[in-house]
Design a protein around this motif. Structure first.
Motif, PDB file in Angstrom:
ATOM      1  N   ASN A   1       0.806  -1.222   0.000  1.00  0.00           N
ATOM      2  CA  ASN A   1       0.000   0.000   0.000  1.00  0.00           C
ATOM      3  C   ASN A   1       0.837   1.270   0.000  1.00  0.00           C
ATOM      4  OD1 ASN A   1      -2.297  -1.541  -0.020  1.00  0.00           O
ATOM      5  ND2 ASN A   1      -2.585  -1.455   2.197  1.00  0.00           N
ATOM      6  N   ASP A   2       1.963   1.267   0.690  1.00  0.00           N
ATOM      7  CA  ASP A   2       2.793   2.467   0.763  1.00  0.00           C
ATOM      8  C   ASP A   2       3.987   2.383  -0.196  1.00  0.00           C
ATOM      9  OD1 ASP A   2       4.109   0.483   2.092  1.00  0.00           O
ATOM     10  OD2 ASP A   2       4.555   1.663   3.875  1.00  0.00           O
ATOM     11  N   ASP A   3       3.831   1.615  -1.276  1.00  0.00           N
ATOM     12  CA  ASP A   3       4.842   1.432  -2.318  1.00  0.00           C
ATOM     13  C   ASP A   3       6.120   0.767  -1.814  1.00  0.00           C
ATOM     14  OD1 ASP A   3       3.286   2.381  -4.401  1.00  0.00           O
ATOM     15  OD2 ASP A   3       3.910   4.451  -4.065  1.00  0.00           O
ATOM     16  N   THR A   4       6.029   0.066  -0.694  1.00  0.00           N
ATOM     17  CA  THR A   4       7.167  -0.733  -0.263  1.00  0.00           C
ATOM     18  C   THR A   4       7.002  -2.133  -0.847  1.00  0.00           C
ATOM     19  OG1 THR A   4       6.065  -1.422   1.761  1.00  0.00           O
ATOM     20  CG2 THR A   4       7.480   0.525   1.900  1.00  0.00           C
ATOM     21  N   CYS A   5       8.103  -2.783  -1.108  1.00  0.00           N
ATOM     22  CA  CYS A   5       8.064  -4.124  -1.681  1.00  0.00           C
ATOM     23  C   CYS A   5       7.867  -5.154  -0.572  1.00  0.00           C
ATOM     24  CB  CYS A   5       9.353  -4.411  -2.446  1.00  0.00           C
ATOM     25  SG  CYS A   5       9.597  -3.290  -3.850  1.00  0.00           S
ATOM     26  N   MET A   6       6.891  -5.992  -0.763  1.00  0.00           N
ATOM     27  CA  MET A   6       6.538  -7.026   0.206  1.00  0.00           C
ATOM     28  C   MET A   6       6.765  -8.392  -0.436  1.00  0.00           C
ATOM     29  SD  MET A   6       5.269  -5.064   2.646  1.00  0.00           S
ATOM     30  CE  MET A   6       4.308  -6.127   3.667  1.00  0.00           C
ATOM     31  N   VAL A   7       7.207  -9.357   0.368  1.00  0.00           N
ATOM     32  CA  VAL A   7       7.390 -10.715  -0.142  1.00  0.00           C
ATOM     33  C   VAL A   7       6.024 -11.295  -0.481  1.00  0.00           C
ATOM     34  CG1 VAL A   7       8.145 -13.055   0.413  1.00  0.00           C
ATOM     35  CG2 VAL A   7       9.516 -11.098   1.146  1.00  0.00           C
ATOM     36  N   ASP A   8       5.901 -11.783  -1.704  1.00  0.00           N
ATOM     37  CA  ASP A   8       4.661 -12.386  -2.168  1.00  0.00           C
ATOM     38  C   ASP A   8       4.709 -13.901  -2.005  1.00  0.00           C
ATOM     39  OD1 ASP A   8       2.131 -12.623  -3.380  1.00  0.00           O
ATOM     40  OD2 ASP A   8       3.023 -12.835  -5.372  1.00  0.00           O
ATOM     41  N   TYR A   9       5.829 -14.507  -2.436  1.00  0.00           N
ATOM     42  CA  TYR A   9       5.922 -15.969  -2.428  1.00  0.00           C
ATOM     43  C   TYR A   9       7.385 -16.383  -2.400  1.00  0.00           C
ATOM     44  CZ  TYR A   9       5.018 -20.793  -3.867  1.00  0.00           C
ATOM     45  OH  TYR A   9       4.945 -22.164  -3.920  1.00  0.00           O
ATOM     46  N   GLU A  10       7.695 -17.399  -1.617  1.00  0.00           N
ATOM     47  CA  GLU A  10       9.026 -17.986  -1.576  1.00  0.00           C
ATOM     48  C   GLU A  10       8.892 -19.482  -1.798  1.00  0.00           C
ATOM     49  OE1 GLU A  10      11.969 -16.425   1.426  1.00  0.00           O
ATOM     50  OE2 GLU A  10      10.083 -15.746   2.348  1.00  0.00           O
ATOM     51  N   SER A  11       9.830 -20.049  -2.548  1.00  0.00           N
ATOM     52  CA  SER A  11       9.808 -21.496  -2.755  1.00  0.00           C
ATOM     53  C   SER A  11      11.229 -22.020  -2.911  1.00  0.00           C
ATOM     54  CB  SER A  11       8.972 -21.853  -3.994  1.00  0.00           C
ATOM     55  OG  SER A  11       9.609 -21.415  -5.169  1.00  0.00           O
ATOM     56  N   THR A  12      11.349 -23.308  -2.709  1.00  0.00           N
ATOM     57  CA  THR A  12      12.610 -24.012  -2.914  1.00  0.00           C
ATOM     58  C   THR A  12      12.314 -25.280  -3.683  1.00  0.00           C
ATOM     59  OG1 THR A  12      12.403 -25.221  -0.835  1.00  0.00           O
ATOM     60  CG2 THR A  12      13.643 -23.141  -0.771  1.00  0.00           C
ATOM     61  N   GLY A  13      13.356 -25.840  -4.259  1.00  0.00           N
ATOM     62  CA  GLY A  13      13.166 -27.078  -4.996  1.00  0.00           C
ATOM     63  C   GLY A  13      14.458 -27.568  -5.590  1.00  0.00           C
ATOM     64  N   THR A  14      14.307 -28.457  -6.570  1.00  0.00           N
ATOM     65  CA  THR A  14      15.463 -29.018  -7.252  1.00  0.00           C
ATOM     66  C   THR A  14      15.341 -28.773  -8.745  1.00  0.00           C
ATOM     67  OG1 THR A  14      14.404 -31.182  -7.434  1.00  0.00           O
ATOM     68  CG2 THR A  14      15.814 -30.814  -5.513  1.00  0.00           C
ATOM     69  N   TRP A  15      16.496 -28.765  -9.417  1.00  0.00           N
ATOM     70  CA  TRP A  15      16.518 -28.592 -10.860  1.00  0.00           C
ATOM     71  C   TRP A  15      17.453 -29.629 -11.475  1.00  0.00           C
ATOM     72  CZ3 TRP A  15      21.078 -27.552 -13.420  1.00  0.00           C
ATOM     73  CH2 TRP A  15      22.140 -27.073 -12.644  1.00  0.00           C
ATOM     74  N   VAL A  16      17.147 -30.005 -12.720  1.00  0.00           N
ATOM     75  CA  VAL A  16      17.969 -30.950 -13.472  1.00  0.00           C
ATOM     76  C   VAL A  16      18.060 -30.450 -14.907  1.00  0.00           C
ATOM     77  CG1 VAL A  16      18.156 -33.324 -14.323  1.00  0.00           C
ATOM     78  CG2 VAL A  16      17.213 -32.895 -12.062  1.00  0.00           C
ATOM     79  N   ASN A  17      19.266 -30.439 -15.455  1.00  0.00           N
ATOM     80  CA  ASN A  17      19.471 -30.111 -16.865  1.00  0.00           C
ATOM     81  C   ASN A  17      19.272 -31.399 -17.653  1.00  0.00           C
ATOM     82  OD1 ASN A  17      20.446 -29.548 -19.430  1.00  0.00           O
ATOM     83  ND2 ASN A  17      22.150 -28.319 -18.694  1.00  0.00           N
ATOM     84  N   LEU A  18      18.208 -31.443 -18.476  1.00  0.00           N
ATOM     85  CA  LEU A  18      17.899 -32.635 -19.257  1.00  0.00           C
ATOM     86  C   LEU A  18      18.635 -32.640 -20.595  1.00  0.00           C
ATOM     87  CD1 LEU A  18      14.054 -32.829 -18.595  1.00  0.00           C
ATOM     88  CD2 LEU A  18      15.891 -34.055 -17.409  1.00  0.00           C
ATOM     89  N   GLY A  19      19.352 -31.561 -20.899  1.00  0.00           N
ATOM     90  CA  GLY A  19      20.059 -31.441 -22.177  1.00  0.00           C
ATOM     91  C   GLY A  19      19.264 -30.601 -23.154  1.00  0.00           C
ATOM     92  N   ASP A  20      19.945 -30.083 -24.163  1.00  0.00           N
ATOM     93  CA  ASP A  20      19.314 -29.249 -25.196  1.00  0.00           C
ATOM     94  C   ASP A  20      18.564 -28.064 -24.602  1.00  0.00           C
ATOM     95  OD1 ASP A  20      20.279 -30.854 -27.294  1.00  0.00           O
ATOM     96  OD2 ASP A  20      18.546 -32.195 -27.133  1.00  0.00           O
ATOM     97  N   ASN A  21      19.105 -27.469 -23.529  1.00  0.00           N
ATOM     98  CA  ASN A  21      18.518 -26.308 -22.852  1.00  0.00           C
ATOM     99  C   ASN A  21      17.157 -26.588 -22.224  1.00  0.00           C
ATOM    100  OD1 ASN A  21      20.727 -24.712 -23.338  1.00  0.00           O
ATOM    101  ND2 ASN A  21      19.873 -23.816 -25.189  1.00  0.00           N
ATOM    102  N   ILE A  22      16.842 -27.848 -21.984  1.00  0.00           N
ATOM    103  CA  ILE A  22      15.591 -28.217 -21.333  1.00  0.00           C
ATOM    104  C   ILE A  22      15.899 -28.531 -19.870  1.00  0.00           C
ATOM    105  CG2 ILE A  22      13.660 -29.832 -21.257  1.00  0.00           C
ATOM    106  CD1 ILE A  22      14.132 -30.254 -24.286  1.00  0.00           C
ATOM    107  N   TYR A  23      15.182 -27.869 -18.980  1.00  0.00           N
ATOM    108  CA  TYR A  23      15.387 -28.031 -17.544  1.00  0.00           C
ATOM    109  C   TYR A  23      14.108 -28.523 -16.900  1.00  0.00           C
ATOM    110  CZ  TYR A  23      19.800 -25.566 -17.923  1.00  0.00           C
ATOM    111  OH  TYR A  23      21.081 -25.206 -18.245  1.00  0.00           O
ATOM    112  N   GLU A  24      14.282 -29.370 -15.884  1.00  0.00           N
ATOM    113  CA  GLU A  24      13.147 -29.863 -15.104  1.00  0.00           C
ATOM    114  C   GLU A  24      13.268 -29.285 -13.701  1.00  0.00           C
ATOM    115  OE1 GLU A  24      11.399 -34.089 -15.084  1.00  0.00           O
ATOM    116  OE2 GLU A  24      12.856 -34.031 -13.411  1.00  0.00           O
ATOM    117  N   PHE A  25      12.164 -28.757 -13.197  1.00  0.00           N
ATOM    118  CA  PHE A  25      12.118 -28.139 -11.880  1.00  0.00           C
ATOM    119  C   PHE A  25      11.070 -28.845 -11.032  1.00  0.00           C
ATOM    120  CE2 PHE A  25      13.151 -24.995 -15.097  1.00  0.00           C
ATOM    121  CZ  PHE A  25      14.370 -24.515 -14.631  1.00  0.00           C
ATOM    122  N   THR A  26      11.440 -29.179  -9.806  1.00  0.00           N
ATOM    123  CA  THR A  26      10.494 -29.774  -8.873  1.00  0.00           C
ATOM    124  C   THR A  26      10.441 -28.885  -7.642  1.00  0.00           C
ATOM    125  OG1 THR A  26      11.000 -32.001  -9.653  1.00  0.00           O
ATOM    126  CG2 THR A  26       9.898 -31.816  -7.516  1.00  0.00           C
TER     127      THR A  26
END
Length: 134
Positions: free
Chosen positions: A72-97
């Motif tokens: 409301n007062d133009d301050t930035c508020m945290v909307d969402y935080e998450s964690t997970g894992t990533w894997v490079n499947l090759g050919d610039n394709i990534y999987e995120f869990t």
């Protein structure tokens, strides 16, 4: 005997000159900030809080993300935080869990210098999100 020594020398040089792919670092590793957004090739203007959104990809295959919104007062508020894992499947394709929802998705990520982007198609609409490396 000289032939045997020469052969062993050549074999030793051959194996010692080969480099391992394990030494290379994946381009996605690092801290990335939200930079630009496009909807159907038209740029969507980001506010200062949007540009604080951050993705962190670690070399151990984990990631974290944090998104902000303008309060409301133009301050930035945290909307969402998450964690997970990533894997490079090759050919610039990534999987995120994502850990929180155990949700898995894939994306094709295009790297260009210190930026990357991915494109998401949803019916007739196409979205492109660009991130810049810190």
């Amino acid at each position: 005997m000289k032939k045997l020594i020469l052969l062993l020398s050549v074999i030793t040089l051959t194996f010692s000159s080969c480099s391992s792919d394990d030494d290379s670092q994946d381009s996605i590793i690092g801290i990335w900030n939200y930079y630009q957004s496009f909807e159907n090739d038209e740029e969507y203007e980001l506010d200062s809080c949007d540009k604080q959104d951050q993705l962190t990809f670690n070399s151990d295959g984990t990631y974290s993300s944090i998104t902000y919104y303008s309060g409301n007062d133009d301050t930035c508020m945290v909307d969402y935080e998450s964690t997970g894992t990533w894997v490079n499947l090759g050919d610039n394709i990534y999987e995120f869990t994502e850990n929180e929802d155990d949700y898995t998705s894939t994306a094709t990520i295009i790297f260009s210098g210190n930026t990357f982007y991915f494109i998401d198609e949803d019916g007739e609409d196409t979205y492109k999100e660009v991130y810049i490396k810190n």
